[in-house]
Enzyme design. Structure first.
Site, PDB file in Angstrom:
ATOM      1  N   ASP A 184     -11.271  26.090  28.207  1.00 39.54           N
ATOM      2  CA  ASP A 184     -11.158  27.302  29.022  1.00 39.54           C
ATOM      3  C   ASP A 184     -11.510  27.108  30.491  1.00 39.54           C
ATOM      4  O   ASP A 184     -11.570  28.083  31.237  1.00 39.54           O
ATOM      5  CB  ASP A 184     -12.046  28.402  28.442  1.00 39.54           C
ATOM      6  N   CYS A 240     -18.804  36.221  25.423  1.00 41.65           N
ATOM      7  CA  CYS A 240     -18.705  34.975  26.175  1.00 41.65           C
ATOM      8  C   CYS A 240     -17.992  35.252  27.501  1.00 41.65           C
ATOM      9  O   CYS A 240     -16.774  35.172  27.575  1.00 41.65           O
ATOM     10  CB  CYS A 240     -17.962  33.924  25.371  1.00 41.65           C
ATOM     11  N   PRO A 294     -34.470  25.431  25.121  1.00 37.87           N
ATOM     12  CA  PRO A 294     -35.436  24.961  24.106  1.00 37.87           C
ATOM     13  C   PRO A 294     -35.307  23.466  23.849  1.00 37.87           C
ATOM     14  O   PRO A 294     -36.282  22.811  23.503  1.00 37.87           O
ATOM     15  CB  PRO A 294     -35.052  25.762  22.857  1.00 37.87           C
ATOM     16  N   GLN A 335     -27.277  37.311  22.840  1.00 38.50           N
ATOM     17  CA  GLN A 335     -28.639  37.591  22.407  1.00 38.50           C
ATOM     18  C   GLN A 335     -28.828  39.089  22.196  1.00 38.50           C
ATOM     19  O   GLN A 335     -28.100  39.899  22.769  1.00 38.50           O
ATOM     20  CB  GLN A 335     -29.639  37.085  23.456  1.00 38.50           C
ATOM     21  N   PHE A 348     -29.791  28.388  16.241  1.00 39.53           N
ATOM     22  CA  PHE A 348     -28.876  28.866  17.279  1.00 39.53           C
ATOM     23  C   PHE A 348     -27.510  28.281  16.981  1.00 39.53           C
ATOM     24  O   PHE A 348     -27.375  27.172  16.495  1.00 39.53           O
ATOM     25  CB  PHE A 348     -29.352  28.502  18.695  1.00 39.53           C
ATOM     26  N   ASP A 367     -18.235  18.090  22.037  1.00 38.28           N
ATOM     27  CA  ASP A 367     -17.348  17.643  23.117  1.00 38.28           C
ATOM     28  C   ASP A 367     -15.891  17.415  22.698  1.00 38.28           C
ATOM     29  O   ASP A 367     -14.979  17.736  23.459  1.00 38.28           O
ATOM     30  CB  ASP A 367     -17.904  16.368  23.755  1.00 38.28           C
ATOM     31  N   PHE A 385     -12.656  22.316  21.131  1.00 43.14           N
ATOM     32  CA  PHE A 385     -12.825  23.578  21.847  1.00 43.14           C
ATOM     33  C   PHE A 385     -12.708  24.706  20.823  1.00 43.14           C
ATOM     34  O   PHE A 385     -11.675  24.842  20.165  1.00 43.14           O
ATOM     35  CB  PHE A 385     -11.763  23.755  22.938  1.00 43.14           C
ATOM     36  N   ASP A 423     -19.712  28.569  10.885  1.00 44.30           N
ATOM     37  CA  ASP A 423     -20.994  29.160  11.271  1.00 44.30           C
ATOM     38  C   ASP A 423     -20.930  30.687  11.346  1.00 44.30           C
ATOM     39  O   ASP A 423     -21.973  31.348  11.321  1.00 44.30           O
ATOM     40  CB  ASP A 423     -21.464  28.600  12.617  1.00 44.30           C
TER      41      ASP A 423
END
Length: 762
Positions: free
Chosen positions: A37, A161, A221, A320, A617, A623, A626, A713
């Protein structure tokens, strides 16, 4: 995010260069890569009518902005499994059985069935999911057709996003700024980790800025590769971004490090903000974030005194439970430090006046107010819906010359979770037709079990796709999509900036593949409204859009790679900001009118659940990939053949698992399988779960969906009230309780865990 380009036009004018000589039989095309993107400028080499190589641009402005996904694109798009002809489902939904039909046959049936659904349930019963960041663009034509039909229920991954960031930025200063990487003195990355092969131009811009002395502050983190290169690294707890920024504001206000003149002349609500910030002394912020108070204070001082500083957009704060407050706190930091619309700071560019932008193409004014108010999610979570953005119409007209600004296509969306509930029969009204373009919605939003139920409850599903994704396997029609190699493109920086770039068509699309322009033109025709998309070809459409330049699209694309207006700074001194007050609203009058706290706040985590001792998370892209794409390409799979979770050694031992084991990550919503990789860069009790995993080689159809039920996920991403941002209705993906348990080994676990990654800790 779009690739940064110089803000000084002289740099573009001075960028003289000669294109590299080509071999006999090879021609070249200047293109914009859409393998991800960020839209890098590249060169396509063409032999015998096909693109055989993608290489870096010859233009020194864009040199080295290329990654492995772009280089491998010609092979990936020539894969034998690419869908080349329209397919119609012939078995039960999810059976995986399709037959080849023509576009004419498909459109005849689709048009008839969609008109029947609209007649029975109303136009709002038609929902569309897409992301211009996956398809390159649908030119605004999707919203244009929907607005004329009367449906407000358009959703996109930009809901969590960048699009949501753009919408929330407007509540403070009326636009979404873009940082001036070329002359800033300090860059703050909030969990964001641009790398050589992910967000490549951003990675290059940050390295260039550091090379000339700019500071880098990283909040993460993990000890990410960016953290290792930072001047200051704040290893905060996942999901505590908003709390950290309260700490920064406490230091900056107490020590009077802010721009007093700007605050006095151009902001509203500073005293109210100050009272709210006083609720967050550094000791409390240290407890909430897990960071040392002196480190917090040092970072705040560097940001405020080294400036102009920038806080580039990050997907992390987007995802979040405190996303709205976190994004608002970013805008407030920029504002009170005087970094808005100044060189080296955060620029409010507006639209390019010579180009018909996609917000104009979308024609939001034709959708009635009655239908706008039916937009799903707008009652409870209105921030980026028509209802939440309504009050910006007059200010946007005043400052930017038109009523609707659909920045990053994120400013007038339905909320995804409410849309899927309506599709599943659990909403305020039924949604019975669902179209998706370049989008794998089953795996791209939270709560995959709900989305699956929603899709199984549809009367009509249409997919415009290149490959048989798990979502496409549930469709009634799969219409073959072209690629960025096979079409021209006007890249308007996703409606974010005034800089315009151009991409040449390098080859004809294979088989019956068609562009999003042709898709929407045919849908308009199938609905008996061909006049809504009146242009015969995409080139005709582009000539209409660039007519204000005095040139044709063909002339522009041959003359330049970048078309821009001369940057102007502090334009607010003439127009005010595009907010109802004309000022920067530190205390938001609009959030207050919508029934929300007008000041940022921090919601702490729900009570600890002993059955789920770790936190995870997700949303992480590896990498070679996408989103959910690219896993069919052997060269990419070789780099990352299996999904991997990361734990540190202490947490792995506590969970009874070891490096290379297959494990299950579980929570109240679902579970996924992955291989464990032990990383010392991970903090205690934090689990990294990669985004978007399925395996194209696995069995298609319901039950497996090519492994989506094993690995995706989205099965772990909760969207119940404790895990939703109140104002936006988007899910919390950064700190979800979970547990990791051993799983019987399957496949080449040890070999997978030894695969080489480009960066150590993403």
């Amino acid at each position: 995010m779009p690739a940064p380009v110089p803000f000084d036009p002289q740099e573009i004018v001075d960028a003289k260069y000669e294109e590299r000589p080509t071999r006999e039989g090879v021609t070249t095309k200047r293109m914009i890569c859409a393998a991800c993107d960020i839209a890098c400028s590249v060169v396509g080499e063409v032999q015998k009518g096909r693109v055989t190589k993608i290489r870096s641009s010859d233009n020194p402005i864009f040199k080295d902005n290329i990654c492995m996904k772009g280089i491998v694109a010609p092979k990936g798009l020539a894969h034998p499994n690419r869908i080349l002809h329209p397919l119609k489902r012939v078995g039960e939904r999810g059976s995986g059985k399709f037959e080849q039909v023509t576009w004419e046959e498909a459109m005849g049936d689709i048009g008839g069935r969609l008109k029947k659904i609209i007649a029975e349930y109303g136009p709002e019963a038609w929902a569309v999911s897409t992301s211009q960041w996956n398809t390159s663009t649908d030119h605004g034509l999707g919203r244009r057709v929907m607005n004329h039909v009367g449906s407000p229920n358009w959703i996109s991954g930009v809901a969590l996003c960048a699009g949501n960031t753009a919408a929330v930025n407007r509540f403070t200063y009326g636009w979404f700024p873009f940082g001036d990487f070329s002359s800033t003195n300090c860059i703050v990355l909030m969990g964001h980790n641009p790398r050589r092969h992910s967000w490549t131009p951003l990675y290059n811009s940050i390295r260039s800025a550091q090379a000339r002395g700019a500071k880098l502050i990283v909040m993460d983190p993990r000890r990410s590769s960016s953290a290792e290169r930072a001047d200051i690294w704040l290893p905060l707890k996942a999901g505590s971004d908003a709390a950290m920024m309260f700490g920064w504001l406490k230091v900056i206000i107490d020590e009077e490090l802010y721009d007093k003149e700007f605050v006095a002349n151009w902001t509203l609500g500073f005293e109210d903000l100050k009272e709210r910030v006083n609720e967050y002394p550094l000791e409390r912020v240290a407890e909430l974030t897990g960071c040392d108070p002196e480190m917090i204070a040092e970072a705040a001082r560097v940001y405020a005194t080294s400036g102009p500083s920038i806080i580039p957009w990050t997907p992390i704060t987007d995802m979040q439970r405190n996303s709205t407050s976190g994004i608002r706190l970013q805008t407030i930091l920029r504002s009170i430090c005087g970094y808005v619309d100044v060189p080296g700071g955060e620029l409010l560019q507006g639209f390019n006046p010579d180009i018909v932008n996609e917000s104009t193409v979308e024609m939001h004014h034709v959708l009635s107010d009655e239908q706008k108010l039916k937009q799903l999610g707008s009652k409870d979570h209105p921030a980026f819906t028509y209802r939440g953005q309504l009050a910006f119409r007059e200010p946007t007209q005043r400052v930017y010359g038109q009523e609707y600004a659909n920045l990053v296509t994120g400013c007038h969306m339905a909320t995804p979770s409410e849309t899927f509930r309506a599709m599943a029969g659990e909403g305020e009204y039924p949604v019975k037709a669902f179209f998706f373009l370049g989008n794998n919605p089953l795996m791209s939003y939270a709560n995959m079990p709900l989305i699956h139920k929603a899709m199984m409850n549809q009367d009509l599903i249409v997919s415009h796709e290149q490959f048989m994704t798990p979502s496409a396997q549930l469709a009634d029609y799969i219409l073959p999509a072209d690629s960025w190699l096979e079409r021209p493109w006007i890249h308007d920086m996703f409606g974010w900036m005034s800089t315009i770039r151009f991409s040449e068509k390098a080859m004809d699309p294979p088989g019956d593949c068609k562009s999003t322009f042709e898709f929407w033109k045919q849908i308009a025709g199938a609905l008996d409204m061909p006049e809504v998309v009146p242009w015969d070809t995409i080139e005709d459409f582009y000539d209409y859009r660039v007519a204000g330049t005095g040139k044709s699209f063909a002339d522009l694309i041959s003359d330049t790679e970048v078309y821009f207006k001369k940057p102007a700074f502090k334009t607010y001194e003439k127009t005010g900001f595009a907010t109802p007050s004309g000022k920067v609203e530190l205390k938001s009058s609009l959030l207050e009118e919508l029934g929300f706290d007008p000041l940022p706040y921090f919601r702490e985590d729900p009570p600890h659940d002993k059955d789920y001792p770790q936190k995870m998370f997700t949303g992480v892209r590896e990498d070679p990939y996408f989103q959910t794409g690219h896993r069919h390409i052997p060269e990419m799979r070789a780099r990352c053949p299996e999904p991997q979770i990361y734990l540190n050694e202490k947490t792995a031992k506590a969970a009874g698992v070891a490096e290379g084991d297959w494990v299950s990550v579980e929570n109240q919503l679902g579970s996924v399988k992955a291989i464990l990789a032990v990383k010392d860069a991970m903090p205690d009790d934090l689990v990294r779960v990669p985004h978007g995993w399925w395996k194209p080689e696995m069995k298609q159809g319901n039950g497996s969906l090519s492994g989506a039920w094993d690995y995706s996920d989205a099965q772990l991403c909760r969207d119940d009230p404790d895990y939703l941002d109140h104002e936006q209705g988007i899910p919390h993906l950064k700190g979800i309780p979970c547990r990791v348990v051993p799983l019987a080994a399957e496949g080449p676990a040890k070999a997978a865990s030894n695969a080489q990654h480009m960066e150590p800790a993403e």
